[in-house]
Design a protein around this motif. Structure first.
Motif, PDB file in Angstrom:
ATOM      1  N   ARG A  70       0.809  -1.221   0.000  1.00 21.94           N
ATOM      2  CA  ARG A  70       0.000   0.000   0.000  1.00 21.94           C
ATOM      3  C   ARG A  70       0.847   1.278   0.000  1.00 21.94           C
ATOM      4  NH1 ARG A  70      -5.229  -0.311   1.646  1.00 21.94           N
ATOM      5  NH2 ARG A  70      -5.241   1.806   0.799  1.00 21.94           N
ATOM      6  N   MET A  71       2.149   1.117  -0.177  1.00 22.21           N
ATOM      7  CA  MET A  71       3.019   2.300  -0.180  1.00 22.21           C
ATOM      8  C   MET A  71       2.896   3.039  -1.510  1.00 22.21           C
ATOM      9  SD  MET A  71       6.458   0.839   1.694  1.00 22.21           S
ATOM     10  CE  MET A  71       6.376   0.182   3.367  1.00 22.21           C
ATOM     11  N   ASP A  72       2.548   4.331  -1.448  1.00 21.26           N
ATOM     12  CA  ASP A  72       2.407   5.147  -2.652  1.00 21.26           C
ATOM     13  C   ASP A  72       3.717   5.805  -3.065  1.00 21.26           C
ATOM     14  OD1 ASP A  72      -0.426   4.719  -2.817  1.00 21.26           O
ATOM     15  OD2 ASP A  72      -0.662   6.120  -1.155  1.00 21.26           O
ATOM     16  N   LYS A  73       4.566   6.074  -2.074  1.00 19.36           N
ATOM     17  CA  LYS A  73       5.822   6.748  -2.368  1.00 19.36           C
ATOM     18  C   LYS A  73       6.859   6.380  -1.305  1.00 19.36           C
ATOM     19  CE  LYS A  73       7.685  11.345  -3.459  1.00 19.36           C
ATOM     20  NZ  LYS A  73       7.374  12.809  -3.481  1.00 19.36           N
ATOM     21  N   ILE A  74       8.045   5.990  -1.732  1.00 19.59           N
ATOM     22  CA  ILE A  74       9.114   5.623  -0.806  1.00 19.59           C
ATOM     23  C   ILE A  74      10.251   6.627  -0.972  1.00 19.59           C
ATOM     24  CG2 ILE A  74      10.775   3.859  -0.128  1.00 19.59           C
ATOM     25  CD1 ILE A  74       8.926   1.755  -1.316  1.00 19.59           C
ATOM     26  N   GLU A  75      10.565   7.324   0.110  1.00 18.79           N
ATOM     27  CA  GLU A  75      11.652   8.291   0.117  1.00 18.79           C
ATOM     28  C   GLU A  75      12.711   7.837   1.110  1.00 18.79           C
ATOM     29  OE1 GLU A  75      10.130  12.540  -0.606  1.00 18.79           O
ATOM     30  OE2 GLU A  75       8.540  11.605   0.591  1.00 18.79           O
ATOM     31  N   LYS A  76      13.774   8.615   1.218  1.00 18.52           N
ATOM     32  CA  LYS A  76      14.904   8.213   2.044  1.00 18.52           C
ATOM     33  C   LYS A  76      14.527   8.090   3.522  1.00 18.52           C
ATOM     34  CE  LYS A  76      19.717   9.344   3.031  1.00 18.52           C
ATOM     35  NZ  LYS A  76      20.857  10.262   2.757  1.00 18.52           N
ATOM     36  N   HIS A  77      13.729   9.013   4.015  1.00 18.81           N
ATOM     37  CA  HIS A  77      13.425   9.046   5.444  1.00 18.81           C
ATOM     38  C   HIS A  77      11.939   8.824   5.769  1.00 18.81           C
ATOM     39  CE1 HIS A  77      17.490  10.251   6.279  1.00 18.81           C
ATOM     40  NE2 HIS A  77      17.385  11.311   5.490  1.00 18.81           N
ATOM     41  N   GLN A  78      11.131   8.553   4.741  1.00 17.28           N
ATOM     42  CA  GLN A  78       9.710   8.349   4.997  1.00 17.28           C
ATOM     43  C   GLN A  78       9.047   7.640   3.828  1.00 17.28           C
ATOM     44  OE1 GLN A  78       8.431  12.441   5.452  1.00 17.28           O
ATOM     45  NE2 GLN A  78       7.879  12.618   3.294  1.00 17.28           N
ATOM     46  N   VAL A  79       7.880   7.064   4.114  1.00 23.22           N
ATOM     47  CA  VAL A  79       7.051   6.475   3.055  1.00 23.22           C
ATOM     48  C   VAL A  79       5.650   7.075   3.161  1.00 23.22           C
ATOM     49  CG1 VAL A  79       8.340   4.322   2.925  1.00 23.22           C
ATOM     50  CG2 VAL A  79       6.414   4.490   4.491  1.00 23.22           C
ATOM     51  N   GLN A  80       4.999   7.152   2.023  1.00 23.79           N
ATOM     52  CA  GLN A  80       3.644   7.691   1.959  1.00 23.79           C
ATOM     53  C   GLN A  80       2.657   6.553   1.749  1.00 23.79           C
ATOM     54  OE1 GLN A  80       3.437  11.141   2.174  1.00 23.79           O
ATOM     55  NE2 GLN A  80       1.212  11.042   2.411  1.00 23.79           N
ATOM     56  N   LEU A  81       1.633   6.495   2.620  1.00 24.93           N
ATOM     57  CA  LEU A  81       0.561   5.520   2.487  1.00 24.93           C
ATOM     58  C   LEU A  81      -0.749   6.285   2.562  1.00 24.93           C
ATOM     59  CD1 LEU A  81       2.800   4.139   4.789  1.00 24.93           C
ATOM     60  CD2 LEU A  81       1.553   2.152   3.942  1.00 24.93           C
ATOM     61  N   GLY A  82      -1.352   6.555   1.395  1.00 26.21           N
ATOM     62  CA  GLY A  82      -2.560   7.357   1.386  1.00 26.21           C
ATOM     63  C   GLY A  82      -2.274   8.739   1.942  1.00 26.21           C
ATOM     64  N   GLU A  83      -3.052   9.139   2.938  1.00 28.93           N
ATOM     65  CA  GLU A  83      -2.889  10.471   3.544  1.00 28.93           C
ATOM     66  C   GLU A  83      -1.836  10.480   4.646  1.00 28.93           C
ATOM     67  OE1 GLU A  83      -6.096  11.371   6.669  1.00 28.93           O
ATOM     68  OE2 GLU A  83      -7.097   9.950   5.309  1.00 28.93           O
ATOM     69  N   TYR A  84      -1.256   9.329   4.956  1.00 26.62           N
ATOM     70  CA  TYR A  84      -0.320   9.219   6.076  1.00 26.62           C
ATOM     71  C   TYR A  84       1.133   9.175   5.608  1.00 26.62           C
ATOM     72  CZ  TYR A  84      -4.465   7.803   8.731  1.00 26.62           C
ATOM     73  OH  TYR A  84      -5.708   7.756   9.322  1.00 26.62           O
ATOM     74  N   THR A  85       2.001   9.734   6.448  1.00 24.01           N
ATOM     75  CA  THR A  85       3.441   9.659   6.247  1.00 24.01           C
ATOM     76  C   THR A  85       4.054   8.900   7.409  1.00 24.01           C
ATOM     77  OG1 THR A  85       3.487  11.779   5.064  1.00 24.01           O
ATOM     78  CG2 THR A  85       5.572  10.965   5.966  1.00 24.01           C
ATOM     79  N   VAL A  86       4.816   7.859   7.096  1.00 26.17           N
ATOM     80  CA  VAL A  86       5.415   7.002   8.119  1.00 26.17           C
ATOM     81  C   VAL A  86       6.934   7.153   8.047  1.00 26.17           C
ATOM     82  CG1 VAL A  86       5.785   4.596   8.811  1.00 26.17           C
ATOM     83  CG2 VAL A  86       3.505   5.360   8.106  1.00 26.17           C
ATOM     84  N   PRO A  87       7.603   7.336   9.188  1.00 25.53           N
ATOM     85  CA  PRO A  87       9.058   7.521   9.171  1.00 25.53           C
ATOM     86  C   PRO A  87       9.811   6.246   8.811  1.00 25.53           C
ATOM     87  CG  PRO A  87       8.266   7.347  11.426  1.00 25.53           C
ATOM     88  CD  PRO A  87       7.043   7.416  10.556  1.00 25.53           C
ATOM     89  N   VAL A  88      10.987   6.432   8.220  1.00 26.16           N
ATOM     90  CA  VAL A  88      11.891   5.336   7.890  1.00 26.16           C
ATOM     91  C   VAL A  88      13.223   5.627   8.566  1.00 26.16           C
ATOM     92  CG1 VAL A  88      13.141   4.105   6.078  1.00 26.16           C
ATOM     93  CG2 VAL A  88      10.783   4.870   5.677  1.00 26.16           C
ATOM     94  N   SER A  89      13.681   4.733   9.415  1.00 23.67           N
ATOM     95  CA  SER A  89      14.984   4.900  10.072  1.00 23.67           C
ATOM     96  C   SER A  89      16.055   4.195   9.269  1.00 23.67           C
ATOM     97  CB  SER A  89      14.941   4.376  11.511  1.00 23.67           C
ATOM     98  OG  SER A  89      14.697   2.978  11.528  1.00 23.67           O
ATOM     99  N   LEU A  90      17.289   4.599   9.453  1.00 22.67           N
ATOM    100  CA  LEU A  90      18.391   4.061   8.662  1.00 22.67           C
ATOM    101  C   LEU A  90      18.527   2.553   8.810  1.00 22.67           C
ATOM    102  CD1 LEU A  90      20.821   4.717   6.840  1.00 22.67           C
ATOM    103  CD2 LEU A  90      22.183   5.052   8.909  1.00 22.67           C
ATOM    104  N   SER A  91      18.301   2.038  10.005  1.00 23.67           N
ATOM    105  CA  SER A  91      18.492   0.606  10.254  1.00 23.67           C
ATOM    106  C   SER A  91      17.471  -0.273   9.547  1.00 23.67           C
ATOM    107  CB  SER A  91      18.453   0.326  11.759  1.00 23.67           C
ATOM    108  OG  SER A  91      17.249   0.803  12.328  1.00 23.67           O
TER     109      SER A  91
END
Length: 219
Positions: free
Chosen positions: A193-214
Motif C-alpha cells: 500500500r506504499m504510494d511513495k518511498i523516500e529516504k526518510h519516509q514512506v507515503q501511504l494514502g494520507e499518512y506519512t510514516v518515518p523510515v529509520s536508517l536501520s
C-alpha cells in the motif's frame, strides 16, 4: 508439525529436552546445540517454529539471543534461575520452564506453542482478529496501511478507521503476513500500500510514516 531446536550449554539439560520431545506427537525436535552461536546460525539457515532456549550461557545469553530472532520465532526459555522470568516475558517468550521440569509441564508449554501456531494467519487468509476494549475486531490485511507502537499499545491505521489494541509491537508483528515490513522501531507498514518511498519516509494514502536508517534496507 511443530519444528523446534534446543540450545543449552548443559548436556544433561539437552538430553532431558530430547527425551521429553520424543513423547510429544506434534513436536519435531530437529537439532540440539550446546553452543548458542551455532544454534543461531542453524536457525538462520533453516528456520524453525520454536526454540527451547537456556538463559545463562557463555559467550551470549539466551536473553540477548532471543532479541536477535525474527518476531515469528517462538521462544520457550529453560533455566534454573527463576529471577530471569520477568525479563523473559518482557521479551514475549511464549513460556518459561524452570529446571528441572517434568514431562507434564514440558507438554503444556509445547501445547501452548502449537495453539499459537494454529492461530497465526497465512497470507491466503487475508485477515486477522484483533482484541480491543470493544471485543474482537476483524482486520483485513489489504485495508491495513500501517501499525504504530506506543508502550504496550498498538494503533492500527486502516482505510476507514483506527483500532487500538493492548499488545506489544512484537506480538503485533507475529500476526502480520510477510509483506508488512518494519520501517522504524515503532512502525510496521504494508508494502503493498506504499504510494511513495523516500529516504526518510514512506507515503501511504494520507499518512506519512518515518523510515529509520536501520530499516531502510527492508523497503
Amino acid at each position: 508439525m511443530l519444528k523446534a531446536i534446543a540450545i543449552d550449554d548443559e548436556h544433561m539439560a539437552l538430553e532431558v529436552i530430547k527425551s521429553h520431545a520424543a513423547k510429544v506427537p506434534f513436536l519435531e525436535l530437529q537439532a540440539l546445540f550446546s553452543d548458542a552461536i551455532q544454534g543461531f546460525e542453524y536457525h538462520k539457515a533453516q528456520p524453525v517454529d520454536l526454540i527451547f532456549l537456556d538463559i545463562n550461557m557463555p559467550d551470549i545469553s539466551g536473553i540477548d539471543l532471543a532479541g536477535m530472532l525474527q518476531p515469528e520465532t517462538m521462544v520457550i526459555f529453560t533455566t534454573a534461575y527463576s529471577e530471569y522470568a520477568v525479563k523473559g516475558f518482557e521479551l514475549n517468550a511464549l513460556d518459561y520452564l524452570l529446571k528441572p521440569f517434568p514431562l507434564s509441564r514440558f507438554l503444556k508449554a509445547c501445547q501452548k506453542a502449537e495453539d499459537w501456531k494454529q492461530l497465526q494467519p497465512t497470507e491466503s487468509n487475508g485477515h486477522v482478529f484483533i482484541k480491543t476494549s470493544e471485543g474482537q475486531i476483524r482486520v483485513n490485511f489489504e485495508e491495513l496501511l500501517f501499525c504504530e507502537a506506543t508502550g504496550n499499545y498498538v494503533t492500527l491505521y486502516l482505510d476507514q478507521e483506527k483500532i487500538v489494541s493492548r499488545m506489544t509491537f512484537k506480538e503485533m508483528e507475529k500476526l502480520l503476513p510477510s509483506y508488512f515490513v518494519r520501517t522504524h522501531r515503532s512502525f510496521v507498514a504494508n508494502k503493498n500500500r506504499m504510494d511513495k518511498i523516500e529516504k526518510h519516509q514512506v507515503q501511504l494514502g494520507e499518512y506519512t510514516v518515518p523510515v529509520s536508517l536501520s530499516y531502510a534496507g527492508l523497503l
